[in-house]
Design an enzyme around this catalytic site. Structure first.
Site, PDB file in Angstrom:
ATOM      1  N   THR A  77       1.664   5.660   3.928  1.00 22.70           N
ATOM      2  CA  THR A  77       1.125   6.514   2.841  1.00 22.70           C
ATOM      3  C   THR A  77       1.888   6.407   1.520  1.00 22.70           C
ATOM      4  OG1 THR A  77       2.495   8.417   3.457  1.00 22.70           O
ATOM      5  CG2 THR A  77       0.339   8.227   4.552  1.00 22.70           C
ATOM      6  N   TRP A  78       2.612   5.304   1.343  1.00 25.47           N
ATOM      7  CA  TRP A  78       3.306   5.126   0.056  1.00 25.47           C
ATOM      8  C   TRP A  78       2.236   4.927  -1.030  1.00 25.47           C
ATOM      9  CZ3 TRP A  78       6.897   0.332  -1.182  1.00 25.47           C
ATOM     10  CH2 TRP A  78       7.709   0.635  -2.288  1.00 25.47           C
TER      11      TRP A  78
ATOM     12  N   ASP B 110       3.043   8.161   8.577  1.00 23.91           N
ATOM     13  CA  ASP B 110       4.390   7.969   8.025  1.00 23.91           C
ATOM     14  C   ASP B 110       4.380   8.339   6.546  1.00 23.91           C
ATOM     15  OD1 ASP B 110       7.149   6.361   8.190  1.00 23.91           O
ATOM     16  OD2 ASP B 110       6.142   5.737   6.351  1.00 23.91           O
TER      17      ASP B 110
ATOM     18  N   TYR C  70       7.616   9.558  -1.733  1.00 24.88           N
ATOM     19  CA  TYR C  70       6.306   9.008  -2.084  1.00 24.88           C
ATOM     20  C   TYR C  70       5.579   9.938  -3.053  1.00 24.88           C
ATOM     21  CZ  TYR C  70       7.234   5.928   1.920  1.00 24.88           C
ATOM     22  OH  TYR C  70       7.802   5.026   2.800  1.00 24.88           O
TER      23      TYR C  70
ATOM     24  N   TYR D 254       7.556  -1.721   8.687  1.00 26.51           N
ATOM     25  CA  TYR D 254       6.770  -1.338   7.501  1.00 26.51           C
ATOM     26  C   TYR D 254       6.309  -2.560   6.704  1.00 26.51           C
ATOM     27  CZ  TYR D 254      11.064  -1.431   4.440  1.00 26.51           C
ATOM     28  OH  TYR D 254      12.191  -1.775   3.737  1.00 26.51           O
TER      29      TYR D 254
HETATM   30  P1  NDP Z   1       1.335  -2.724   3.183  1.00 27.73           P
HETATM   31  O1  NDP Z   1       2.017  -3.953   3.625  1.00 27.73           O
HETATM   32  O2  NDP Z   1       0.778  -1.783   4.176  1.00 27.73           O
HETATM   33  O3  NDP Z   1       0.204  -3.181   2.149  1.00 27.73           O
HETATM   34  C1  NDP Z   1      -0.561  -2.263   1.439  1.00 27.73           C
HETATM   35  C2  NDP Z   1      -1.522  -3.074   0.563  1.00 27.73           C
HETATM   36  O4  NDP Z   1      -2.449  -3.777   1.405  1.00 27.73           O
HETATM   37  C3  NDP Z   1      -2.351  -2.178  -0.339  1.00 27.73           C
HETATM   38  O5  NDP Z   1      -2.482  -2.853  -1.578  1.00 27.73           O
HETATM   39  C4  NDP Z   1      -3.706  -2.097   0.371  1.00 27.73           C
HETATM   40  O6  NDP Z   1      -4.755  -1.934  -0.560  1.00 27.73           O
HETATM   41  C5  NDP Z   1      -3.790  -3.463   1.027  1.00 27.73           C
HETATM   42  N1  NDP Z   1      -4.605  -3.445   2.250  1.00 27.73           N
HETATM   43  C6  NDP Z   1      -4.473  -2.655   3.338  1.00 27.73           C
HETATM   44  N2  NDP Z   1      -5.357  -2.984   4.294  1.00 27.73           N
HETATM   45  C7  NDP Z   1      -6.091  -4.006   3.786  1.00 27.73           C
HETATM   46  C8  NDP Z   1      -7.176  -4.785   4.297  1.00 27.73           C
HETATM   47  N3  NDP Z   1      -7.659  -4.589   5.528  1.00 27.73           N
HETATM   48  N4  NDP Z   1      -7.703  -5.751   3.487  1.00 27.73           N
HETATM   49  C9  NDP Z   1      -7.209  -5.967   2.251  1.00 27.73           C
HETATM   50  N5  NDP Z   1      -6.190  -5.261   1.710  1.00 27.73           N
HETATM   51  C10 NDP Z   1      -5.627  -4.299   2.480  1.00 27.73           C
HETATM   52  O7  NDP Z   1       2.336  -1.986   2.187  1.00 27.73           O
HETATM   53  P2  NDP Z   1       3.259  -0.718   2.145  1.00 27.73           P
HETATM   54  O8  NDP Z   1       4.464  -1.128   1.389  1.00 27.73           O
HETATM   55  O9  NDP Z   1       2.499   0.448   1.688  1.00 27.73           O
HETATM   56  O10 NDP Z   1       3.756  -0.505   3.644  1.00 27.73           O
HETATM   57  C11 NDP Z   1       3.096   0.303   4.579  1.00 27.73           C
HETATM   58  C12 NDP Z   1       3.789   1.629   4.763  1.00 27.73           C
HETATM   59  O11 NDP Z   1       5.121   1.462   5.239  1.00 27.73           O
HETATM   60  C13 NDP Z   1       4.006   2.433   3.474  1.00 27.73           C
HETATM   61  O12 NDP Z   1       2.812   2.971   2.963  1.00 27.73           O
HETATM   62  C14 NDP Z   1       5.040   3.418   3.919  1.00 27.73           C
HETATM   63  O13 NDP Z   1       4.466   4.449   4.688  1.00 27.73           O
HETATM   64  C15 NDP Z   1       5.946   2.523   4.769  1.00 27.73           C
HETATM   65  N6  NDP Z   1       7.074   1.939   4.016  1.00 27.73           N
HETATM   66  C16 NDP Z   1       8.337   2.354   4.360  1.00 27.73           C
HETATM   67  C17 NDP Z   1       9.438   1.885   3.679  1.00 27.73           C
HETATM   68  C18 NDP Z   1      10.800   2.376   4.059  1.00 27.73           C
HETATM   69  O14 NDP Z   1      11.761   2.123   3.313  1.00 27.73           O
HETATM   70  N7  NDP Z   1      10.954   3.053   5.163  1.00 27.73           N
HETATM   71  C19 NDP Z   1       9.317   0.900   2.576  1.00 27.73           C
HETATM   72  C20 NDP Z   1       7.945   0.478   2.340  1.00 27.73           C
HETATM   73  C21 NDP Z   1       6.892   0.977   3.047  1.00 27.73           C
HETATM   74  P3  NDP Z   1      -5.878  -0.784  -0.366  1.00 27.73           P
HETATM   75  O15 NDP Z   1      -5.163   0.525  -0.455  1.00 27.73           O
HETATM   76  O16 NDP Z   1      -6.810  -1.059  -1.474  1.00 27.73           O
HETATM   77  O17 NDP Z   1      -6.489  -1.030   0.980  1.00 27.73           O
END
Ligand code: NDP
Length: 281
Positions: A18-19, A48, A53, A192
């Site tokens: 949910t970032w 998460d 965020y 993640y």
């Molecule tokens: P992700 O690797 O999950 O990628 C997110 C991107 O992918 C968005 O642009 C989304 O666009 C796109 N996307 C998702 N599904 C699809 C699909 N089926 N087809 C095409 N595009 C897609 O990135 P995050 O960095 O957000 O990582 C996931 C989660 O991990 C975070 O949201 C957070 O909760 C956690 N996190 C934790 C960290 C830590 O330090 N503990 C650091 C980073 C992340 P759209 O929204 O348009 O679908």
């Protein structure tokens, strides 16, 4: 929905990241809430989030969605800043997160990354929150093997339930020692950014991925997620703000690979050969 054993419980194979959600205009918020509901209605039971965020906006949006669900059916994870890692500030941060999430407990509360506060103080503060019934369990994020070993050396440090690190086909460092260490010590792993967060800057999409996706009649994103899930031994938490993408991610859980396909991917995205510096986003 396939399930895995995570945090000593039967859990959906993917959770909801949910970032960056809850930070846009009304239309985007509606889309984000619809995507989250679609995931929950189709078997996902982990979310998460973090106080970081959107400085609480992600937690607020989740709270609005969860009003319509049975709280006990969902594992809710949030994280606190390293500069809130003293017992007093942990309690303050936690209470603010609970208020935004409209709940009276978290399933897991994580130190987002290491800061200057000694781990012994942070663990003491987290154990206090467990005893107060405000969190069921706690964990850490962005820890490497030596961080985890240090954590286990402090009083109650072995009560850590999970560690959450970067993991996707282009960032495989944790396979070398973090994952094996966690397995040996019964700590669940959350990977993640399965798509490399923005799908470009961190994770280079090579032709082998686009070709294989085409052959298997799936999208590259589905292939990336399925690859992370292939061993059924960790939780991945893709983020999406679109129902269509959520549906696509749910379908990816059922994609399998042949031995040859995995070997081919290993050639282009090799396994780590030594313990390197932990990769973070
Ligand atoms: P992700 O690797 O999950 O990628 C997110 C991107 O992918 C968005 O642009 C989304 O666009 C796109 N996307 C998702 N599904 C699809 C699909 N089926 N087809 C095409 N595009 C897609 O990135 P995050 O960095 O957000 O990582 C996931 C989660 O991990 C975070 O949201 C957070 O909760 C956690 N996190 C934790 C960290 C830590 O330090 N503990 C650091 C980073 C992340 P759209 O929204 O348009 O679908």
């Amino acid at each position: 929905m396939k399930s895995i054993t995570f945090n000593h419980q039967n859990t959906s194979a993917i959770g909801i990241g949910t970032w960056h959600i809850g930070e846009g205009n009304n239309v985007r918020t509606e889309d984000e809430m619809a995507a989250m509901r679609f995931g929950l209605d189709h078997g996902i039971n982990v979310i998460d989030t973090a106080e970081m965020y959107g400085e609480g906006k992600s937690e607020t949006l989740i709270g609005n969605v969860l009003k319509d669900y049975h709280r006990n059916d969902i594992q809710l994870i949030s994280k606190f800043y390293p500069y809130h890692a003293t017992p007093k500030l942990i309690e303050e941060s936690l209470k603010a997160s609970l208020k935004r999430l409209q709940t009276d407990y978290l399933d897991l509360y994580l130190l987002h990354w290491r800061g200057k506060t000694p781990l012994s103080e942070t663990v003491f503060g987290l154990e206090k929150m467990v005893k107060a019934g405000l969190i069921r369990n706690w964990g850490v994020s962005n820890f490497d093997r030596s961080d985890l070993e240090e954590l286990f050396s402090v009083t109650d440090g072995e009560n850590c339930r999970i560690n959450e690190d970067l993991y996707n086909i282009g960032s495989r460092g944790i396979e070398y020692s973090v994952l094996p260490w966690q397995k040996k010590n019964h700590i669940s792993f959350i990977g993640y950014s399965p798509f490399g967060s923005d799908g470009g800057e961190y994770l280079k999409i090579k032709p082998v991925l686009t070709d294989m996706a085409q052959q298997k009649d799936v999208t590259v994103y589905q292939l990336l997620l399925a690859w992370v899930l292939k061993n059924h031994d960790l939780l991945s938490i893709p983020k999406t703000s679109s129902v269509e993408h959520m549906q696509s991610n749910l379908e990816a859980v059922d994609i399998d690979f042949t031995k040859d396909e995995l070997e081919l991917l290993d050639k282009y995205y090799p396994k780590p050969k030594h313990e390197g510096q932990l990769e973070v986003i």
